[in-house]
Each structure stands twice: as structure tokens, then as C-alpha cells.
Design an enzyme around this catalytic site. Sequence first.
Site, PDB file in Angstrom:
ATOM      1  N   GLY A  71       5.125   0.059   0.572  1.00  0.00           N
ATOM      2  CA  GLY A  71       5.409   0.898   1.739  1.00  0.00           C
ATOM      3  C   GLY A  71       4.347   0.677   2.803  1.00  0.00           C
ATOM      4  N   GLN A 177       8.163   9.034   1.563  1.00  0.00           N
ATOM      5  CA  GLN A 177       8.326  10.226   0.716  1.00  0.00           C
ATOM      6  C   GLN A 177       9.734  10.798   0.799  1.00  0.00           C
ATOM      7  OE1 GLN A 177       6.309  11.405  -1.526  1.00  0.00           O
ATOM      8  NE2 GLN A 177       4.401  10.365  -1.007  1.00  0.00           N
ATOM      9  N   SER A 197       9.641   2.836  -0.024  1.00  0.00           N
ATOM     10  CA  SER A 197       8.896   2.209  -1.114  1.00  0.00           C
ATOM     11  C   SER A 197       9.534   2.558  -2.452  1.00  0.00           C
ATOM     12  CB  SER A 197       7.455   2.731  -1.058  1.00  0.00           C
ATOM     13  OG  SER A 197       6.674   2.156  -2.060  1.00  0.00           O
ATOM     14  N   ALA A 198       9.603   1.563  -3.372  1.00  0.00           N
ATOM     15  CA  ALA A 198      10.322   1.761  -4.635  1.00  0.00           C
ATOM     16  C   ALA A 198       9.658   2.780  -5.559  1.00  0.00           C
ATOM     17  CB  ALA A 198      10.448   0.423  -5.360  1.00  0.00           C
ATOM     18  N   THR A 235       7.038 -16.240  -1.738  1.00  0.00           N
ATOM     19  CA  THR A 235       8.110 -16.206  -2.732  1.00  0.00           C
ATOM     20  C   THR A 235       8.356 -14.761  -3.160  1.00  0.00           C
ATOM     21  OG1 THR A 235       7.470 -18.392  -3.462  1.00  0.00           O
ATOM     22  CG2 THR A 235       8.842 -17.111  -4.979  1.00  0.00           C
ATOM     23  N   CYS A 323      -8.994  10.835   1.536  1.00  0.00           N
ATOM     24  CA  CYS A 323      -9.982  11.772   2.075  1.00  0.00           C
ATOM     25  C   CYS A 323     -10.288  11.415   3.523  1.00  0.00           C
ATOM     26  CB  CYS A 323     -11.280  11.633   1.298  1.00  0.00           C
ATOM     27  SG  CYS A 323     -11.013  11.558  -0.462  1.00  0.00           S
TER      28      CYS A 323
END
Length: 380
Positions: A71, A177, A197-198, A235, A323
Site C-alpha cells: 500500500g 483501511q 493493500s492485500a 517481475t 510515532c
Amino acid sequence: MTRIYLDHNATTPLDPEVRETMCASLSEAPGNPSSLHAWGQAARRTIDRARAQVAGLVGALPEHIVFTGSGTEADNLAILGVVGRSRRPHLVTTSIEHQAVLNPCRHVAEAGGAVEFVPVEADGRIDPARVLASVRDGTALVSVMLANNDVGTIQPVEALSSALRARGVLLHTDAVQAAGRIPVNVATLGIDLLSFSAHKLHGPQGIGALFVRPGTPLAPIAFGGRQERGLRPGTENVAAIAGFGKACDLAAARLAADATRVRTLRDRFEALVLARIPGTAINGASAPRLPNTSNLTFAGLDGEMLVIHLDLLGLAASTGSACTATDGSASHVLIAMGVSSAVARSSVRFSFGRGHGEADVELAVDLLARAVALMRGESL
Ligand code: PLP
């Protein structure tokens, strides 16, 4: 010890069906998807199938999906790829973005560009009018996340798209999210670029995707072969892509039912915590939120210490993402919402997942009550 994992916003467990898909892909004969022979073409077909599944989750066409290594990389490609070679780009983003957006934006600023970080309202939502007021002639891109990782607040991204389009400004959203947890549709959002994102939706870590609306001017940020239409050379990670595809298929099929069930569990968790543990409050509760996310303040306690106590009792939670330099472990999102740094440092994020049930909620509240009592020196 019974363990309970309440950190799904950090990463989710791999779905067994996804693992099966990936194992099958890893067990296949070798094949580089760019090769002309049958081995290569089999790998290419695996990617094509997955691309259609991934596109399906966000209502896109397969040819508008670019696979990336995460992501974070999708966010970087969206931001730095739009900025391209412009000398003094102007970007608008928000103060509550993930580091995957904040840091490429800071990089652009350090390289001579100008970036506006729009503040968030006290409820954890961005006011679209403030975003639009920051746009000026020549603004290249506006980037506003769809759902926040720390407090779960859902941002009014769709309220920006038509005004931005009219002004010729591109719109990116970090939906890392949101995808798989709430309905996400690129057409409804009117978005030009969308990252996901997975591993936040029960797929593997290290694979992400960027939706690119056709006609969006986007330059690669890495250089090599012609993979992913030249936008992401290298690849392809075929097994991870296959797993991502399967995870998106599963998420799409169960999204509504999972969201309802997980929301009920999260709401019950919050009600029990507020009733049983004195000095607790929910952050971001007045805004629309992801169904799985609960960010709670425990008055007078150090959030990081509480996370450590909870870990020792078998419960995984988090103080939020990264942070800030000035505030130790405090969430920059809570600080941006105007919460004092003492309160922000006393806050912990709990994020549920589709594998949880009623018994997990009861157990989590028991462990939390025990950890808080221990830290406050109270008897149970
Ligand atoms: N954006 C948001 C909102 C996130 O929560 C995360 C991960 O926590 C990312 C981007 C980065 O995604 P990845 O871990 O796939 O690099």
C-alpha cells in the site's frame, strides 16, 4: 493462555482459502509472466484472473489496476508519479494521513514543492470545504484518505471529486483501511487514483494495488521493464498477486455481512468497556467510522504500557501507527484532532476482524479490565 488478536488495522490473518490459492500458485511450474512460452503464459493467466478479482472489489476495470509491492508503494506511486518532473508542484493533503502519504508529500516539499496539510476537525473528519479552499491554480493533486487507520473515521472523499475535476485537479485516496471493510467504488467516489493493500483484507503482506483512472498522467517512480504498463517495473510476485485476488473475491462476497457482525461486536466491546472501566472514552465516535475500529482513552494511563500489559495477558492491541518526533508514542491523528498529548498518550487502538465472535469480546473486556486495574493498583 487464550490469545486474542485485536490489531487488524496493523495486519490481518491470512484467510485459509487465500493460503490455498497461494500454495497452488507456488506449486505450479516456473513461469515468468513476461515469457512467451506456455509456462510464462500460465503465470500471466494467474495474474489476469487476480487483476479482475482485485478490480472487482473497488468497481474498477482490470486494466486500470497496477500491482505494487505494498500500500505504501501505491501511495508513493500516486503522489510522486503525478508530481513527475514538475519543478514546483503544489499538493494538498491532510494532517491525519498515514506516513505512506505524509512522507512522500514531505519529500515533495523538501525537493522544492509546496504542500498544504489541511487540519482535521475535532470529530476526526476532514471538512471538504477546507480542502477545496487550499486548492489553488496549478495544484497538481489532492490526497485524502478514505478511512483513518488510528481512529477509523471515514472521510468525505466523494464530496471533493466534482469540484476538483472542474478545476482540473487530480484526486487520490488511500483506501488501505477501507477496502474490504466498507463498500469502495471508484466511480461513486469519482476518484482518479486509489491505493489499497492485500494484508489489511486477509491477503498476504507485500502486495498492493493502485487504481489509475484512464487518462491520468502518471509517471513511473522506478525504472526497468515494461511490467504493469511500465508503471511498476519488475517481475511480478505471482503467488502474492493470486492471493490478493482471492482475498478481494472473498472480501467482496462477505463485505456486508462481515461489516454488520463486526460492528455489533465492536459496539458491544465499547459499551462494556465504558460500563466496566472508569475513566474511559471513545475517540472519533461522533463521526462515521470503520465497523471494526475502536480507539479508546484510559485516563491517567500510558497507552504503550497498557499495550505491553495487554500483550502479557494475551491480547494484541496498538497505540496506533507510527510515532511523531515530538510526542513519543502519541497518535499524530489524535493530536491533529485537538486532543491533548496526555490524552493521546493514554489512548489505545483495538481493531476487530471477521474471525471474532461474542466470546472474544467478553474475553477482551475481561483482560482489559484486569490490565487497567493492575496498572492503577486496584484490586480486581
Ligand atoms: N495507508 C494506511 C491508511 C495504512 O493503514 C497502511 C498500513 O498500515 C498503509 C497505507 C501502508 O500499507 P502497507 O502496509 O501495505 O505498505
